[in-house]
Design a protein around this motif. Structure first.
Motif, PDB file in Angstrom:
ATOM      1  N   PHE A   1       0.808  -1.209   0.000  1.00 54.02           N
ATOM      2  CA  PHE A   1       0.000   0.000   0.000  1.00 54.02           C
ATOM      3  C   PHE A   1       0.850   1.272   0.000  1.00 54.02           C
ATOM      4  CE2 PHE A   1      -2.478   3.268   2.245  1.00 54.02           C
ATOM      5  CZ  PHE A   1      -3.520   3.374   1.350  1.00 54.02           C
ATOM      6  N   ALA A   2       1.926   1.303   0.792  1.00 56.03           N
ATOM      7  CA  ALA A   2       2.729   2.517   0.930  1.00 56.03           C
ATOM      8  C   ALA A   2       3.496   2.865  -0.332  1.00 56.03           C
ATOM      9  CB  ALA A   2       3.694   2.366   2.105  1.00 56.03           C
ATOM     10  N   ARG A   3       3.532   1.987  -1.324  1.00 56.99           N
ATOM     11  CA  ARG A   3       4.300   2.217  -2.548  1.00 56.99           C
ATOM     12  C   ARG A   3       3.426   2.681  -3.718  1.00 56.99           C
ATOM     13  NH1 ARG A   3       6.933  -3.297  -3.606  1.00 56.99           N
ATOM     14  NH2 ARG A   3       7.972  -2.139  -5.287  1.00 56.99           N
ATOM     15  N   ILE A   4       2.144   2.872  -3.489  1.00 56.71           N
ATOM     16  CA  ILE A   4       1.213   3.245  -4.558  1.00 56.71           C
ATOM     17  C   ILE A   4       1.198   4.759  -4.741  1.00 56.71           C
ATOM     18  CG2 ILE A   4      -1.261   3.372  -5.098  1.00 56.71           C
ATOM     19  CD1 ILE A   4      -1.468   0.547  -3.847  1.00 56.71           C
ATOM     20  N   ASP A   5       1.171   5.226  -6.009  1.00 57.18           N
ATOM     21  CA  ASP A   5       1.098   6.672  -6.225  1.00 57.18           C
ATOM     22  C   ASP A   5      -0.121   7.115  -7.037  1.00 57.18           C
ATOM     23  OD1 ASP A   5       4.012   6.527  -8.422  1.00 57.18           O
ATOM     24  OD2 ASP A   5       1.986   5.751  -8.679  1.00 57.18           O
ATOM     25  N   ARG A   6      -0.899   6.205  -7.587  1.00 57.83           N
ATOM     26  CA  ARG A   6      -2.195   6.511  -8.202  1.00 57.83           C
ATOM     27  C   ARG A   6      -3.174   5.444  -7.720  1.00 57.83           C
ATOM     28  NH1 ARG A   6      -1.005  10.212 -12.634  1.00 57.83           N
ATOM     29  NH2 ARG A   6       0.805  11.303 -11.760  1.00 57.83           N
ATOM     30  N   GLN A   7      -4.441   5.813  -7.498  1.00 53.89           N
ATOM     31  CA  GLN A   7      -5.363   4.874  -6.863  1.00 53.89           C
ATOM     32  C   GLN A   7      -6.758   4.979  -7.463  1.00 53.89           C
ATOM     33  OE1 GLN A   7      -4.795   2.537  -4.225  1.00 53.89           O
ATOM     34  NE2 GLN A   7      -6.820   1.904  -4.935  1.00 53.89           N
ATOM     35  N   VAL A   8      -7.372   3.818  -7.699  1.00 52.80           N
ATOM     36  CA  VAL A   8      -8.779   3.724  -8.083  1.00 52.80           C
ATOM     37  C   VAL A   8      -9.526   3.023  -6.960  1.00 52.80           C
ATOM     38  CG1 VAL A   8     -10.444   2.913  -9.790  1.00 52.80           C
ATOM     39  CG2 VAL A   8      -8.130   3.460 -10.495  1.00 52.80           C
TER      40      VAL A   8
ATOM     41  N   PHE B   1      -7.194  18.980  -0.029  1.00 55.89           N
ATOM     42  CA  PHE B   1      -6.498  19.869   0.907  1.00 55.89           C
ATOM     43  C   PHE B   1      -5.041  19.451   1.045  1.00 55.89           C
ATOM     44  CE2 PHE B   1      -5.149  21.199   5.161  1.00 55.89           C
ATOM     45  CZ  PHE B   1      -5.506  22.544   5.144  1.00 55.89           C
ATOM     46  N   ALA B   2      -4.789  18.147   0.978  1.00 62.00           N
ATOM     47  CA  ALA B   2      -3.423  17.638   1.096  1.00 62.00           C
ATOM     48  C   ALA B   2      -2.649  17.743  -0.213  1.00 62.00           C
ATOM     49  CB  ALA B   2      -3.436  16.196   1.577  1.00 62.00           C
ATOM     50  N   GLY B   3      -3.307  18.151  -1.291  1.00 61.77           N
ATOM     51  CA  GLY B   3      -2.603  18.347  -2.548  1.00 61.77           C
ATOM     52  C   GLY B   3      -2.814  17.275  -3.587  1.00 61.77           C
ATOM     53  N   ALA B   4      -3.699  16.322  -3.338  1.00 62.56           N
ATOM     54  CA  ALA B   4      -3.963  15.261  -4.313  1.00 62.56           C
ATOM     55  C   ALA B   4      -5.115  15.666  -5.230  1.00 62.56           C
ATOM     56  CB  ALA B   4      -4.294  13.956  -3.607  1.00 62.56           C
ATOM     57  N   ASP B   5      -5.075  15.183  -6.466  1.00 61.76           N
ATOM     58  CA  ASP B   5      -6.192  15.360  -7.391  1.00 61.76           C
ATOM     59  C   ASP B   5      -7.183  14.222  -7.175  1.00 61.76           C
ATOM     60  OD1 ASP B   5      -5.072  17.592  -8.536  1.00 61.76           O
ATOM     61  OD2 ASP B   5      -4.056  16.461 -10.109  1.00 61.76           O
ATOM     62  N   THR B   6      -8.464  14.549  -7.113  1.00 62.75           N
ATOM     63  CA  THR B   6      -9.489  13.520  -6.950  1.00 62.75           C
ATOM     64  C   THR B   6     -10.574  13.727  -7.995  1.00 62.75           C
ATOM     65  OG1 THR B   6     -10.916  14.759  -5.419  1.00 62.75           O
ATOM     66  CG2 THR B   6      -9.074  13.532  -4.453  1.00 62.75           C
TER      67      THR B   6
ATOM     68  N   GLU C   1      -0.962  10.600  -5.463  1.00 56.95           N
ATOM     69  CA  GLU C   1      -1.160  11.864  -6.160  1.00 56.95           C
ATOM     70  C   GLU C   1      -2.569  12.028  -6.711  1.00 56.95           C
ATOM     71  OE1 GLU C   1       2.989  13.078  -8.191  1.00 56.95           O
ATOM     72  OE2 GLU C   1       1.981  11.357  -9.100  1.00 56.95           O
ATOM     73  N   LYS C   2      -3.155  10.926  -7.191  1.00 57.19           N
ATOM     74  CA  LYS C   2      -4.472  10.992  -7.814  1.00 57.19           C
ATOM     75  C   LYS C   2      -5.332   9.852  -7.276  1.00 57.19           C
ATOM     76  CE  LYS C   2      -3.142  13.042 -12.286  1.00 57.19           C
ATOM     77  NZ  LYS C   2      -4.227  14.004 -12.532  1.00 57.19           N
ATOM     78  N   ILE C   3      -6.574  10.167  -6.940  1.00 57.19           N
ATOM     79  CA  ILE C   3      -7.506   9.169  -6.430  1.00 57.19           C
ATOM     80  C   ILE C   3      -8.815   9.302  -7.206  1.00 57.19           C
ATOM     81  CG2 ILE C   3      -8.704   8.247  -4.414  1.00 57.19           C
ATOM     82  CD1 ILE C   3      -6.647   9.729  -2.674  1.00 57.19           C
ATOM     83  N   LEU C   4      -9.226   8.205  -7.833  1.00 56.78           N
ATOM     84  CA  LEU C   4     -10.481   8.170  -8.575  1.00 56.78           C
ATOM     85  C   LEU C   4     -11.475   7.296  -7.831  1.00 56.78           C
ATOM     86  CD1 LEU C   4     -12.244   8.666 -11.102  1.00 56.78           C
ATOM     87  CD2 LEU C   4     -11.184   6.626 -12.111  1.00 56.78           C
ATOM     88  N   PHE C   5     -12.623   7.874  -7.486  1.00 55.26           N
ATOM     89  CA  PHE C   5     -13.741   7.113  -6.925  1.00 55.26           C
ATOM     90  C   PHE C   5     -14.716   6.836  -8.069  1.00 55.26           C
ATOM     91  CE2 PHE C   5     -12.057   9.423  -3.295  1.00 55.26           C
ATOM     92  CZ  PHE C   5     -12.040   8.458  -2.299  1.00 55.26           C
ATOM     93  N   ALA C   6     -14.875   5.576  -8.412  1.00 54.69           N
ATOM     94  CA  ALA C   6     -15.658   5.216  -9.595  1.00 54.69           C
ATOM     95  C   ALA C   6     -16.850   4.349  -9.220  1.00 54.69           C
ATOM     96  CB  ALA C   6     -14.785   4.480 -10.608  1.00 54.69           C
TER      97      ALA C   6
ATOM     98  N   ARG D   1      -2.238   8.470   1.970  1.00 53.71           N
ATOM     99  CA  ARG D   1      -1.364   9.587   2.291  1.00 53.71           C
ATOM    100  C   ARG D   1      -1.322  10.477   1.058  1.00 53.71           C
ATOM    101  NH1 ARG D   1       4.601   9.713   2.818  1.00 53.71           N
ATOM    102  NH2 ARG D   1       5.126  11.217   4.429  1.00 53.71           N
ATOM    103  N   PRO D   2      -2.354  11.309   0.872  1.00 52.26           N
ATOM    104  CA  PRO D   2      -2.459  12.060  -0.368  1.00 52.26           C
ATOM    105  C   PRO D   2      -1.498  13.244  -0.413  1.00 52.26           C
ATOM    106  CG  PRO D   2      -4.288  12.609   1.071  1.00 52.26           C
ATOM    107  CD  PRO D   2      -3.504  11.525   1.753  1.00 52.26           C
TER     108      PRO D   2
END
Length: 471
Positions: free
Chosen positions: A272-279, A364-369, A327-332, A310-311
């Protein structure tokens, strides 16, 4: 414990430096995490995404593909030798065979590397040759992600929280009876521990089937090779006034702490701690069908899921000093093909409202969602029918049970998401102004033209949000 924590932090920092240097001077790597709770469609999503990146005829929303800059995509051996490979070929075969069927759902962590050869764009594109970008897709159960919240809870806190939660649920009645008859101050016995654990696991499975999303510990639902191990043989109990050294309460507490230490922390550290984009995939339609309580429970689960992330931005200095951020989190919202397209904007609006709190914290933490409604594999066609003088926008497909073709109208989603979220927050037992139905469709037989991937809804737009900036 402090030494171990420091060591883990140093290890992650070293890995972050290695990834940063490799990505800057050699071939960039994007680690894309794909998660979601049971039956949200993770396996189908990954299979369709990879197939459509390899054959891009249905990917106009991915700018690099539309511009012809995505030259080719090919599978390579994954870099993590101890992680099972995502069985892409078998899953694609399930979906594209002459008698297609849905593949088996995610039951453990798996990984797949897809390498993309891309011609850079921009003013200097003619002066640069193609470059290779590796997309490492990590598939893991959402139930495991919810376990990260346990790291901040003691056994006493977790037990009290769970016991209060299930008091109002019929699915937990048998476990409440058994735990109430158990004296946690008495010496621990393995038959008692096994009986409590089995009863608690039965409750968790029933609660998940009923539409609840707070079903932790997640490994109780997907034990894998840990089935029957002491680390999965515990359950919440009311805390007695006294807890002697060999009391059942103490043994349950010890196993709970072992679960956090030996199951949850390694998952966080190694994957988990090594992921930088997430769906995060969500069966929102299924929750709406099950009623207001399921919708409210899903809203809390989305907040809990995001609290594990950890966004933030992954600039060079941040990664060098602090490790990776998401960096980026997509809720689909998945299964959009169960609705006529005229209702897709409403489903997306509901998804945005369900995840509002979680997305605000990430931004707020700087990630795109982003929130989106998708279908990784389109299993239906659209049809408008006349019913009692009214036109109904329906979908038609083969029913999963029996294979019979049927037209289906699920009900009309409200334009204002608060029409659903309001009753859900207020604890309503059913919807007052509507009846929303859910139907399970089988995948349709496919006839694919050369260069076309499986039919989908907005997989191209999802890919553009997640990786388009890197192509």
């Amino acid at each position: 414990m402090v030494i171990n924590t420091l060591a883990d932090g140093v290890l992650r920092s070293v890995e972050a430096v290695t990834d940063t240097v490799s990505g800057t001077f050699f071939e960039p790597v994007i680690r894309l995490g794909v998660t979601g709770l049971a039956r949200s469609g993770k396996t189908v999503f990954i299979t369709s995404l990879v197939a459509n990146l390899m054959d891009r005829g249905r990917m106009p929303g991915l700018v690099a593909a539309a511009e012809g800059r995505l030259l080719t995509a090919y599978l390579q051996p994954q870099p993590d030798n101890t992680v099972p490979r995502f069985d892409y070929e078998a899953h694609l075969g399930d979906l594209t065979s002459r008698s297609p069927h849905w593949p088996e759902s995610t039951r453990a962590v798996s990984e797949l590397r897809l390498s993309l050869k891309v011609q850079p764009g921009g003013l200097l594109s003619g002066l640069q040759g193609p470059r290779v970008i590796h997309l490492d897709i990590v598939d893991y159960p959402g139930e495991w992600l919810l376990d990260l919240a346990l790291l901040d809870k003691s056994y006493a806190e977790w037990s009290e929280e769970v016991m209060q939660r299930i008091k109002g649920r019929s699915e937990g009645a048998d476990f409440l009876v058994l735990s109430g008859q158990t004296d946690a101050a008495q010496p621990a016995g393995e038959p008692v521990a096994k009986a409590l654990s089995a009863s608690f696991t039965t409750y968790l499975n029933a609660a998940r089937d009923a539409g609840y999303y707070d079903c932790t510990p997640g490994r109780f639902l997907l034990p894998g090779d840990l089935a029957g191990a002491p680390v999965l043989t515990f359950a919440p109990l009311p805390q007695p006034e006294e807890t002697p050294r060999k009391a059942l309460w103490r043994e349950m507490e010890r196993r709970y702490e072992a679960y956090k230490r030996e199951v949850v922390k390694p998952f966080f550290r190694d994957h988990f701690a090594r992921i930088d984009r997430q769906v995060v995939l969500v069966d929102a339609l299924g929750a709406i069908h099950k009623g207001p309580q399921a919708v409210e429970d899903m809203r809390h689960a989305m907040a809990d899921i995001l609290s594990a992330f950890r966004p933030g931005r992954n600039d060079f200095l941040t990664r060098l000093l602090m490790g990776k951020r998401v960096e980026k989190i997509l809720f689909a919202a998945t299964k959009a093909d169960h609705l006529h397209h005229v209702q897709h904007p409403r489903l997306t609006a509901i998804m945005e409202a369900l995840t509002r709190d979680a997305r605000d914290r990430a931004r707020f933490a700087g990630a795109d969602t982003a929130a989106m409604s998708i279908a990784a594999l389109r299993a239906t066609t659209e049809q408008t029918l006349d019913h009692k003088g009214r036109s109904l926008d329906c979908v038609r497909g083969a029913l999963l049970d029996g294979g019979r073709q049927a037209a289906f109208y699920p009900g009309e989603l409200p334009e204002d998401p608060n029409a659903l979220l309001g009753p859900a927050r207020d604890g309503a037992e059913r919807w007052l102004d509507g009846d929303f139905q859910a139907m399970r469709f089988a995948p349709a037989p496919l006839t694919l033209k050369p260069g076309d991937g499986p039919p989908h809804i907005r997989i191209d737009r999802a890919a553009q949000f997640l990786i388009g900036d890197k192509l």
